[in-house]
Design an enzyme around this catalytic site. Structure first.
Site, PDB file in Angstrom:
ATOM      1  N   VAL A  43       0.734  -1.441   0.000  1.00 60.85           N
ATOM      2  CA  VAL A  43      -0.035  -0.080  -0.006  1.00 60.85           C
ATOM      3  C   VAL A  43       0.808   1.255   0.097  1.00 60.85           C
ATOM      4  O   VAL A  43       0.655   2.161  -0.778  1.00 60.85           O
ATOM      5  CB  VAL A  43      -0.904   0.061   1.303  1.00 60.85           C
ATOM      6  CG1 VAL A  43      -1.704   1.075   1.397  1.00 60.85           C
ATOM      7  CG2 VAL A  43      -1.729  -1.263   1.245  1.00 60.85           C
ATOM      8  N   VAL A  71       8.619  -1.622   3.028  1.00 61.56           N
ATOM      9  CA  VAL A  71       8.741  -2.931   3.198  1.00 61.56           C
ATOM     10  C   VAL A  71       7.878  -3.444   4.404  1.00 61.56           C
ATOM     11  O   VAL A  71       7.868  -4.583   4.897  1.00 61.56           O
ATOM     12  CB  VAL A  71      10.111  -3.668   3.172  1.00 61.56           C
ATOM     13  CG1 VAL A  71      10.587  -3.568   1.764  1.00 61.56           C
ATOM     14  CG2 VAL A  71      10.761  -3.220   4.340  1.00 61.56           C
ATOM     15  N   HIS A  93     -29.094   8.396  -9.697  1.00 62.67           N
ATOM     16  CA  HIS A  93     -28.519   8.627 -10.963  1.00 62.67           C
ATOM     17  C   HIS A  93     -28.239   9.960 -11.083  1.00 62.67           C
ATOM     18  O   HIS A  93     -29.043  10.719 -11.058  1.00 62.67           O
ATOM     19  CB  HIS A  93     -29.612   7.930 -11.922  1.00 62.67           C
ATOM     20  CG  HIS A  93     -28.988   7.935 -13.240  1.00 62.67           C
ATOM     21  ND1 HIS A  93     -27.821   7.260 -14.041  1.00 62.67           N
ATOM     22  CD2 HIS A  93     -29.566   8.807 -14.361  1.00 62.67           C
ATOM     23  CE1 HIS A  93     -27.699   7.491 -15.160  1.00 62.67           C
ATOM     24  NE2 HIS A  93     -28.404   8.620 -15.331  1.00 62.67           N
TER      25      HIS A  93
END
Ligand code: FAD
Ligand code: AMP
Length: 481
Positions: free
Chosen positions: A191, A278, A452
């Site tokens: 990430v 890491v 919508h």
């Protein structure tokens, strides 16, 4: 001997400060201990998240995304911009202002809620006492009925890439570059590596990301991960998989990175700066006196049960310092749960419904089980997907990349997972979390009315698609009833 509290919280990150406020809301007498100070000696509240994690990284991601859009995404939409430039110093001061507002806000919240904020590094002496060493080295012992450990985590350092000033840096250093490196190396396509690699790539760096694993984002649903990888590579991130860094050297202002490639051959490349991303390790060293009795697991995390209780009654631990995903919202949920339980309210964290987000562009966001996990466990499930390329709002937003995937139990139709890669996936995922938290079926989602045009309609269509009933796509042939 100083004041006695109902609860002492050690650490003021999202695990600790949220717990402290909740405790005060519950009428408990709470102190929160934080050792971090800035260069002027002022106590720094908010932990990794606010100071060197979630917030500053998102500030830089937002700014760099705007720059990238203005540079490459405007012309075909009929927008002309003049000469575009990056002022890194201004960008950093904008980021610092956001951090300052938020951390100052915590000090204010502590005050208004009556939480006592104590500066210093805490050490658990026993189930009822914490020793605090302040900036001048003076120690004071505080007593409490309960102790919550929320000391968080820090970046892992690896022997092949020792940190150096400004050249080989961890995530904190990568949030403070004073210019845009021409070539940037990143170790780790997790990430943090992807987010920080994206920031500097958008601002103009040539970015190479080396990842030791063969699969990209191996724990993420692979439909989503593979789609994201395609977009990231198209953006110019040079992501090399099965590439393990074995050595680094700083020579003549450049970093030489040696790695073993996917064929086991040694390769080398040079860059102006290197980010080591890491993973992170829990802050548990020097946290316990030798006879505190609190157990750690084999990786140094405080050992806790599902209710975040350690093996010592009255001592709890939450957030990055315990098992589970290292996420700010997971830390806060645990902090709230523990304080509520101390106050006598039965509550629990639903670990099955914790969302994960990667704030790249497109973003990745997911909750629940992946197809790979369900397959491995031999569970029967059904899947509906819907691409943003067929969503009007996504097209209007110039963000047609990605898709939504809804996974439901084959027999009960209960939603087991929602996986999204796309624009604003971080916001959309909340709908999947709510659906799962309330035990919805895919049909419940399908029968819900969505506004919508919205990106959310893709979730609706994916839910409809679970039973082959999506409207705006050709569904796979359905079985006749
Ligand atoms: P921390 O936030 O690490 O806080 C712990 C605090 O305890 C620190 O302030 C520390 O100084 C203090 N402390 C330690 N030991 C002692 C002691 N002995 N006495 C007193 N105080 C002590 N998570 C997300 O959910 N979303 C994101 O977008 C996100 N982005 C991130 C980006 C980056 C670059 C990084 C590095 C992390 C990111 N995270 C993100 C992870 C998130 O920051 C952590 O999961 C979260 O901060 C953990 O909270 P915590 O309270 O457990 O610990
Ligand atoms: P995360 O824990 O999600 O932040 O991801 C860290 C990533 O770094 C993992 O995917 C690891 O496989 C990767 N990694 C760890 N050590 C190395 C290394 N020496 N070279 C390349 N990648 C590494």
């Amino acid at each position: 001997m100083a004041d006695k509290y109902d609860v002492i919280v050690i650490g003021s990150g999202p695990g600790g400060y949220v717990a402290a406020i909740r405790g005060a809301q519950q009428g408990l007498k709470v102190a929160c201990i934080e050792g971090w100070q800035d260069d002027s000696g002022k106590q720094v509240l908010g932990g990794t998240c606010l100071n060197v994690g979630c917030i500053p990284s998102k500030a830089l991601l937002e700014i760099s995304h705007k720059y990238e859009e203005a540079k490459h995404g405007f012309d075909h939409q009929g927008l002309k911009v003049g000469k575009l430039d990056v002022d890194v110093a201004q960008m950093m001061s904008h980021k610092e202002k956001i951090v300052g507002n938020l951390t100052g806000g915590i000090a204010g919240l502590f005050k208004s809620n009556g939480v006592t904020s104590i500066q210093g590094w805490g050490r658990v002496l026993n189930s009822k006492q914490v020793e605090v060493t302040d900036a001048k080295g003076k120690t004071t012992t505080y007593s409490a009925e309960n102790i919550i450990i929320a000391t968080g985590s820090r970046p892992i350092e690896i022997p092949p890439a020792p940190l150096t000033d400004n050249k080989i840096v961890d995530s904190t250093g990568a949030l403070e570059f004073d210019d845009v490196p021409k070539r940037l190396g990143v170790i780790g396509a997790g990430v943090i590596g992807l987010e920080l690699g994206s920031v500097w790539s958008r601002l103009g760096s040539e970015v190479t990301i080396l990842e030791a694993q063969e699969s990209f984002l191996g724990t993420v649903d692979q439909t989503i991960a593979k789609d994201a990888l395609k977009h990231f590579r198209k953006q110019g991130l040079d992501i090399k998989l099965k590439a393990r860094v074995t050595k680094t050297e700083v020579k003549r202002n450049l970093v030489y990175v040696t790695y073993e490639d996917s064929d086991g051959k040694e390769q080398q490349f040079k860059c102006d700066r290197l980010i080591v991303a890491v993973g992170r390790t829990p802050n548990t060293e020097k946290l316990f006196s030798s006879d505190s009795g609190v157990d750690l697991d084999e990786r140094g995390f405080v050992f806790v049960n599902d209710d975040c209780e350690t093996n010592v009654p009255g001592v709890y631990a939450v957030g990055d310092v315990v098992r589970g995903p290292m996420l700010a919202h997971k830390a806060s949920e645990e902090g709230i749960m523990v304080m509520d339980r101390i106050a006598g309210k039965a509550t629990e964290v639903n670990y099955d419904c914790i969302p994960n987000v990667i704030y790249t562009h497109p973003e990745l966001a997911w909750v629940g089980r992946t197809e790979e996990e369900l397959k491995a466990e031999g569970e029967a499930y059904k899947v509906g997907t819907f691409t943003f390329a067929a969503n009007g709002r996504a097209m209007a937003a110039n963000a047609p990349e990605g898709l939504v995937k809804v996974i439901a139990d084959e027999k009960t139709d209960r939603v087991l997972g929602v996986h999204i890669v796309g624009h604003q996936a971080s916001e959309l995922i909340a709908q999947g979390v709510i659906a799962m938290e309330f035990g919805s079926s895919a049909e419940d989602l399908a029968l819900t009315c969505f506004a919508h045009p919205t990106l959310s309609e893709s979730l609706h269509e994916a839910a409809l698609g679970v039973d082959g009933m999506a409207i705006h796509k050709a569904n796979r042939k359905r079985k006749k009833k």
